[in-house]
Enzyme design. Structure first.
Site, PDB file in Angstrom:
ATOM      1  N   SER A   1      32.313  38.668  41.138  1.00 23.08           N
ATOM      2  CA  SER A   1      33.054  37.528  41.691  1.00 23.08           C
ATOM      3  C   SER A   1      32.168  36.725  42.657  1.00 23.08           C
ATOM      4  CB  SER A   1      34.351  38.015  42.345  1.00 23.08           C
ATOM      5  OG  SER A   1      35.219  36.948  42.619  1.00 23.08           O
TER       6      SER A   1
ATOM      7  N   ASP B   1      39.342  34.377  32.555  1.00 28.13           N
ATOM      8  CA  ASP B   1      39.242  34.998  33.879  1.00 28.13           C
ATOM      9  C   ASP B   1      40.501  34.665  34.680  1.00 28.13           C
ATOM     10  OD1 ASP B   1      38.689  35.305  36.679  1.00 28.13           O
ATOM     11  OD2 ASP B   1      36.542  35.308  36.235  1.00 28.13           O
TER      12      ASP B   1
ATOM     13  N   HIS C   1      39.300  40.042  35.659  1.00 26.69           N
ATOM     14  CA  HIS C   1      38.326  39.361  36.526  1.00 26.69           C
ATOM     15  C   HIS C   1      37.013  40.140  36.521  1.00 26.69           C
ATOM     16  CE1 HIS C   1      36.857  36.597  39.455  1.00 26.69           C
ATOM     17  NE2 HIS C   1      36.964  37.400  40.492  1.00 26.69           N
TER      18      HIS C   1
END
Length: 443
Positions: free
Chosen positions: A223, A319, A386
């Site tokens: 991330s 995502d 994610h």
């Protein structure tokens, strides 16, 4: 705002502050933790959106490790000894930290680093909130964290990197380790924008404990940590021996510069504020900043052609963080037509799926020019998730996501060790039955 968890009949029940309830099977707990870190990270990453769950930090997974993965070790925290000398401080002025597990055998001179994720802060208010959490202050960080996925010590779950020196870099600056003190305001906020200095101090310390002798090294992150990996990839290559094999892996770090469904440049505006507030321009690629407004160089699609170090991307084209915060932020959906769809991709209408397919197409187009690069690898799956590399369930296991019958770990290993070309792009949703698709509605 605190989420409340109850364990009942092999499931974890999440009582969300907004009132909804989610149930997750025990085996899926760590995967679900990405979404259940929800409200905290939502506030941290997009201070103006307050409704849907948001991206992961490791905090939920670190606290709630009830899953059927390998018996990985809990690794103690280490505070940077050179932080004060460098002026390298977290947002609140506390010392940055990391977790280190020493390698052995064939891994004694091999290193894998993983940068923690957790959004960004773009205003004095959101950064002030963040400094009261583990994502802005080491005072709130867990003293021990579990190493899993790419940091696992279990050979069956991490065949290529299990015995390497392993480092988890904690994230406490709010700008992907790219902020500069010149941007600190001379007032009473007492916020430290020292991301770049944290990065430099962290590398100094790791070099001093053995990284300088590395034969092979992999810098990775998830991330906002995946974005930090891209920003600092070439820097990492330069501090190591010319003879060392050095590569970078960005997991869920390819954030699209895409307008939301209402036509607003939500993410562009947000990144602009992050870059301006924390003085990020000084850490971005110089050739990009010379030709573009600096915040545009915070987007991977505008910086990757300047990265010379071999690079691997792990990213879902659906995502959930990007769909919830870039494509369909709450202000762009005032009547909540997308609420059920954002909670679970299985709830999306055919029209909404078409919009998501358009987002996927934009994603594929954004890095299409890099696909032919010789040292470039990728695992681009069609899952509603994610981050996927730091959890053993999605990294490598009997039920892990696959493309061309390869797990993420196998694909990364093929690329890192030059075993074979490793460029995997999934077919569109819902074609892949091996996906973990996050479901926040309960089961």
């Amino acid at each position: 705002m605190v989420n409340t968890y109850y364990h009942y009949q092999q499931r974890w029940w999440l009582i969300h502050p907004g009132g909804w309830v989610a149930a997750v099977h025990k085996r899926e707990w760590v995967i679900a933790a990405f979404g259940f870190a929800a409200i905290l990270l939502l506030l941290l990453s997009f201070s103006f959106i307050f409704s849907s769950p948001s991206p992961s930090s490791s905090s939920a997974a670190d606290h709630h490790h009830h899953f059927s993965g390998p018996p990985d070790h809990f690794v103690p925290i280490v505070f940077l000894t050179n932080a004060a000398l460098r002026g390298a401080y977290c947002l609140d002025g506390s010392f940055p930290a990391y977790h280190f597990q020493k390698g052995y055998g064939s891994g004694a001179r091999r290193w894998v680093l993983h940068i923690e994720g957790g959004g960004w802060c773009n205003t004095i208010a959101s950064c002030s909130f963040r400094k009261m959490t583990a994502l802005g202050s080491s005072k709130y960080m867990d003293r021990h964290v579990q190493f899993s996925g790419i940091l696992s010590s279990d050979q069956s779950h991490n065949p290529d990197f299990y015995n390497w020196n392993k480092v988890k870099i904690r994230y406490c600056d709010g700008a992907s380790f790219a902020g500069h003190p010149e941007s600190e305001l001379k007032n009473d906020t007492k916020l430290f924008f020292r991301g770049q200095l944290i990065w430099e101090a962290m590398m100094d310390e790791l070099l001093s404990i053995g990284l300088s002798n590395a034969q092979e090294a992999l810098l990775s992150g998830c991330s906002a940590g995946g974005l930090a990996t891209l920003i600092h990839c070439d820097d990492f290559r330069e501090i190591l021996s010319k003879d060392a094999k050095v590569k970078c892996l960005s997991d869920a770090g390819f954030f699209l510069n895409e307008k939301d469904i209402a036509g607003n440049a939500t993410i562009q505006s947000f990144y602009h504020d992050v870059v301006r507030l924390q003085g990020v321009a000084g850490s971005l690629k110089k050739d990009c900043v010379a030709n573009k407004e600096p915040s545009k160089c915070f987007f991977p699609q505008n910086m990757m052609n300047s990265i010379n170090t071999p690079l691997f991307l792990v990213n879902p084209t659906y995502d959930f963080w990007q769909i919830k915060n870039i494509l369909v932020p709450s202000p762009a959906d005032p009547r909540g037509h997308w609420r059920k769809c954002k909670l679970s991709i299985h709830n999306c209408s055919p029209e909404q799926i078409q919009v998501l397919q358009g987002f996927r197409n934009s994603f594929l187009k954004a890095f299409s020019e890099y696909q032919q690069m010789k040292n470039f690898g990728m695992f681009i799956n069609s899952c509603y998730i994610h981050c996927q590399t730091w959890v053993s369930e999605t990294w490598h296991g009997p039920n892990s996501p696959r493309i061309n019958n390869k797990t993420i770990a196998e694909s990364v290993g093929d690329w890192f060790f030059d075993r074979k070309a490793s460029k995997h792009i999934d077919c569109p949703y819902p074609c892949n039955p091996t996906c973990y698709n996050m479901d926040f509605t309960g089961r």
